[in-house]
Enzyme design. Sequence first.
Site, PDB file in Angstrom:
ATOM      1  CE  LYS A  11      -3.972  -2.237   2.197  1.00  0.00           C
ATOM      2  NZ  LYS A  11      -4.914  -2.184   3.342  1.00  0.00           N
ATOM      3  CG  PHE A  59     -13.910   1.026   6.342  1.00  0.00           C
ATOM      4  CD1 PHE A  59     -13.341   0.509   5.192  1.00  0.00           C
ATOM      5  CD2 PHE A  59     -14.667   0.178   7.152  1.00  0.00           C
ATOM      6  CE1 PHE A  59     -13.512  -0.825   4.837  1.00  0.00           C
ATOM      7  CE2 PHE A  59     -14.838  -1.164   6.810  1.00  0.00           C
ATOM      8  CZ  PHE A  59     -14.258  -1.658   5.647  1.00  0.00           C
ATOM      9  NE  ARG A  87      -6.292 -13.348   5.516  1.00  0.00           N
ATOM     10  CZ  ARG A  87      -6.564 -12.062   5.310  1.00  0.00           C
ATOM     11  NH1 ARG A  87      -6.224 -11.479   4.183  1.00  0.00           N
ATOM     12  NH2 ARG A  87      -7.169 -11.343   6.233  1.00  0.00           N
ATOM     13  CB  THR A  93      -6.874  -6.430   9.692  1.00  0.00           C
ATOM     14  OG1 THR A  93      -7.162  -7.597   8.916  1.00  0.00           O
ATOM     15  CG2 THR A  93      -7.296  -5.196   8.934  1.00  0.00           C
ATOM     16  NE  ARG A 104      -2.294  -5.915   7.110  1.00  0.00           N
ATOM     17  CZ  ARG A 104      -3.257  -6.720   6.703  1.00  0.00           C
ATOM     18  NH1 ARG A 104      -3.662  -7.723   7.478  1.00  0.00           N
ATOM     19  NH2 ARG A 104      -3.826  -6.534   5.530  1.00  0.00           N
ATOM     20  CG  ASN A 114      -3.738  -2.636   6.829  1.00  0.00           C
ATOM     21  OD1 ASN A 114      -3.570  -2.319   5.658  1.00  0.00           O
ATOM     22  ND2 ASN A 114      -4.715  -3.439   7.213  1.00  0.00           N
ATOM     23  CG  HIS A 117      -5.357  -6.361  -0.264  1.00  0.00           C
ATOM     24  ND1 HIS A 117      -6.596  -6.382   0.340  1.00  0.00           N
ATOM     25  CD2 HIS A 117      -5.400  -7.279  -1.272  1.00  0.00           C
ATOM     26  CE1 HIS A 117      -7.362  -7.267  -0.288  1.00  0.00           C
ATOM     27  NE2 HIS A 117      -6.661  -7.821  -1.270  1.00  0.00           N
TER      28      HIS A 117
END
Length: 141
Positions: A11, A59, A87, A93, A104, A114, A117
Amino acid sequence: MAIEKTLSIVKPNAVKKNVIGDIYSRFEKAGLKIVAAKMTQLDDDRAGGFYEEHKARPFFGELVEFMTSGPVLIQVLEGENAVALNREIMGATNPENAAEGTIRKDFADSLSENAVHGSDSTESAAREIAYFFDAAEIFSR
């Protein structure tokens, strides 16, 4: 064990921090192969379409604004149980709840920023990969 593909996005906040190499290293150390990658600047339509399932959530606007705030790096990862493994590498998250040593925990700024993705299922992975990549852009090795 099943060989799977999953979508990953580095991100804007993580791209800005210049930690792409650190993140890629974690994928590879875990046995995931990067079989497609592109850096791009998402616009409102592209980001909104990708996160369409969240459109009714409060959000959504903030998410689209963040995802269009700078370039992102989008990649397809391949390996045994790639969805679950990615993951695990990403962490929870909410970075406050993420385990030490996860992406993260180490690189996120907040719940909304965070760092990465990752697809949450093989079905989501197939849909998300097709959203950003043509089959000819993916090079399984």
